[in-house]
Design an enzyme around this catalytic site. Structure first.
Site, PDB file in Angstrom:
ATOM      1  N   GLU A 108      -7.690  20.155  75.808  1.00  0.00           N
ATOM      2  CA  GLU A 108      -6.064  20.423  75.363  1.00  0.00           C
ATOM      3  C   GLU A 108      -5.988  19.295  74.232  1.00  0.00           C
ATOM      4  O   GLU A 108      -6.144  18.224  74.552  1.00  0.00           O
ATOM      5  CB  GLU A 108      -5.288  20.354  76.352  1.00  0.00           C
ATOM      6  CG  GLU A 108      -5.369  21.406  77.466  1.00  0.00           C
ATOM      7  CD  GLU A 108      -4.128  21.558  78.412  1.00  0.00           C
ATOM      8  OE1 GLU A 108      -3.842  22.749  78.824  1.00  0.00           O
ATOM      9  OE2 GLU A 108      -3.612  20.646  78.844  1.00  0.00           O
ATOM     10  N   CYS A 109      -5.526  19.645  73.122  1.00  0.00           N
ATOM     11  CA  CYS A 109      -4.910  19.154  71.977  1.00  0.00           C
ATOM     12  C   CYS A 109      -5.959  17.751  71.681  1.00  0.00           C
ATOM     13  O   CYS A 109      -6.979  18.044  71.100  1.00  0.00           O
ATOM     14  CB  CYS A 109      -3.602  18.522  72.343  1.00  0.00           C
ATOM     15  SG  CYS A 109      -2.666  17.892  70.767  1.00  0.00           S
ATOM     16  N   GLY A 110      -5.682  16.447  72.304  1.00  0.00           N
ATOM     17  CA  GLY A 110      -6.593  15.295  72.065  1.00  0.00           C
ATOM     18  C   GLY A 110      -7.897  15.927  72.382  1.00  0.00           C
ATOM     19  O   GLY A 110      -8.848  15.341  72.013  1.00  0.00           O
ATOM     20  N   MET A 132      -9.994  17.792  70.399  1.00  0.00           N
ATOM     21  CA  MET A 132     -10.429  17.130  69.132  1.00  0.00           C
ATOM     22  C   MET A 132     -11.336  16.310  69.404  1.00  0.00           C
ATOM     23  O   MET A 132     -12.457  16.251  68.797  1.00  0.00           O
ATOM     24  CB  MET A 132      -9.267  16.343  68.546  1.00  0.00           C
ATOM     25  CG  MET A 132      -8.008  16.911  68.169  1.00  0.00           C
ATOM     26  SD  MET A 132      -6.798  15.830  67.500  1.00  0.00           S
ATOM     27  CE  MET A 132      -5.287  16.644  68.138  1.00  0.00           C
ATOM     28  N   THR A 191      -7.916  24.150  73.261  1.00  0.00           N
ATOM     29  CA  THR A 191      -6.509  24.715  72.535  1.00  0.00           C
ATOM     30  C   THR A 191      -5.797  23.523  72.282  1.00  0.00           C
ATOM     31  O   THR A 191      -5.826  22.145  72.545  1.00  0.00           O
ATOM     32  CB  THR A 191      -5.753  25.485  73.313  1.00  0.00           C
ATOM     33  OG1 THR A 191      -5.262  24.425  74.613  1.00  0.00           O
ATOM     34  CG2 THR A 191      -6.515  26.620  74.241  1.00  0.00           C
TER      35      THR A 191
END
Length: 435
Positions: free
Chosen positions: A326-328, A331, A426
């Site tokens: 999720e998010c970080g 990435m 995501t």
């Protein structure tokens, strides 16, 4: 329900978090069991609440959560003496179109739970005029009770007298007045406060906040003002776990996991197996799923790039079992991350995603996603509600989109997430799946 109050404000930046932490610790020091909550999709403040109160704090979000979930989480305070909930932004700030049960405003939660509001007002640069603000908030929604105010950043005894006289003139109760003190402000980062785990002196800071609140606020009056509504019978909160054994990344780079989600997984029987990518630890080999929460990978990109043991084990896991970020965390699953200085760091390479902090752009808001592929225990077609907040820019996203994603007004957003075989990610943080 246990009686409670909502600590809210006319806007962000008024000092309500400092007030909240000081109140939590002060009531705890007085021998009360205090249950904290956080209104809205904040994943940083609950850790501070826990440090101050000794109890886990849970998010209550009327846009993302259906009524049974809201009341099930509120029931976490049933064994406490007092509930303190911290608002987000301004008391009535929410989105334009209601979601699951409301528009996400702190007022939604206060109204639904029957908690009166204690409004923290920054009186800098004004005196009697602050009463007009308080009166407006008190009258804006008759279903939301404003019990009174705490005056913050008071410059002098004369300033306090004038501000109090204004409140008295319009019948607004003053629970206390806090002198201006710049040394009681917690440091901030681009997503909010610097994380609780990064403050070696956090307990001492909170203890000082408690002393400050005890000296200047009528704690007994606030407790007497606390009330609650008669809530529907709430079953124990259930948040279906995505797997039985979940290897969860947990360190300074990956810490943005909502407490209600982890508690829900555990209560449903899942086993959570923490590990630290920053310490170059491998996820448990027996895990059914590896989950990388959000956090600050951009601040630790060099260490993550050098974490060979972590990356090798993650790759091995992804050959046969799911990995989700999720998010970080998303990435970190990508091919590369460019930090604020423009340096590119190699990430896990399990997705083709390349993100950059050298080209900062804020992405903020609620998200409603409809999955296009099965992900971590959720079938394709499943609806999910979450929230996105980051400053990274997508440079490359070559993999298949994971979901159709829209904002709170139904407008499609480009951050669809992506997936490749067993790996998915995501940009939004999941708050609640739709049943």
């Amino acid at each position: 329900m246990t009686p409670g109050v909502m600590i809210a404000a006319p806007a962000s930046g008024t000092g309500k978090t400092t007030v909240m932490l000081g109140l939590l610790r002060a009531f705890r020091d007085a021998g009360l069991c205090v249950q904290p909550f956080k209104s809205g999709p904040d994943y940083i403040d609950p850790a501070f609440h826990r440090a101050a109160s000794g109890r886990p704090s849970f998010n209550l979000d009327s846009w993302a959560m259906a009524q049974p979930m809201l009341h099930g989480l509120a029931a976490e305070g049933r064994d406490a003496d007092l509930v303190l909930a911290e608002g987000s932004m301004g008391l009535f700030d929410g989105v334009a179109k209601p979601g699951a049960t409301g528009n996400g405003a702190s007022a939604d939660v206060a109204r639904r739970m029957g908690w009166p509001v204690v409004l923290v007002i920054d009186v800098s640069g004004q005196a009697q005029s602050a009463a007009a603000t308080a009166l407006g908030f008190a009258r804006y929604d008759p279903a939301v009770q404003v019990a009174g105010v705490i005056l913050n950043r008071v410059a002098s005894p004369r300033h306090e007298r004038l501000a109090r006289s204004g409140m008295a003139a319009v019948g607004i109760r003053v629970f206390g007045a806090l002198p201006r003190r710049g040394d009681l402000k917690l440091p901030e980062r681009h997503l909010g406060l610097v994380q609780a785990s990064e403050h070696p002196d956090l307990d001492a800071r909170i203890a000082e906040y408690a002393v400050f609140l005890r000296e200047h606020v009528d704690l007994a009056a606030i407790r007497e003002a606390a009330t609650s509504a008669v809530a529907p019978a709430a079953p124990a909160h259930r948040f279906a776990p995505p797997a039985q054994r979940i290897a969860l990344a947990q360190d300074s780079a990956f810490s943005f996991a909502y407490p209600h989600m982890l508690a829900g997984w555990r209560s449903a029987g899942a086993e959570i197996l923490p590990f630290s990518p920053l310490a170059d630890e491998a996820p448990d080999a027996a895990a059914d799923l590896v989950w990388l929460p959000g956090g600050y990978p951009e601040l630790h990109a060099g260490r993550l790039a050098d974490a060979a043991r972590f990356r090798t084990a993650l790759t091995e896991h992804a050959r046969t079992r799911p990995v989700h970020g999720e998010c970080g965390g998303y990435m970190a699953l990508g091919d590369g991350l460019i930090d604020a200085d423009g340096t590119r760091h190699q990430m896990a390479g399990l997705l083709g995603l390349v993100t950059s902090y050298a080209q900062r752009r804020m992405h903020l808001g609620y998200r409603h996603a409809t999955l296009l592929a099965p992900v971590a225990g959720a079938a394709a077609g499943t609806g999910q509600r979450g929230h996105e907040f980051h400053y990274s820019t997508i440079l490359e996203q070559p993999d298949a989109p994971l979901a159709h994603v829209v904002d709170a007004e139904g407008t499609p957003v480009a951050e669809t997430g992506s997936y490749r075989r067993h790996v998915s990610g995501t940009f939004f943080h999941l708050i609640a799946p739709e049943r």
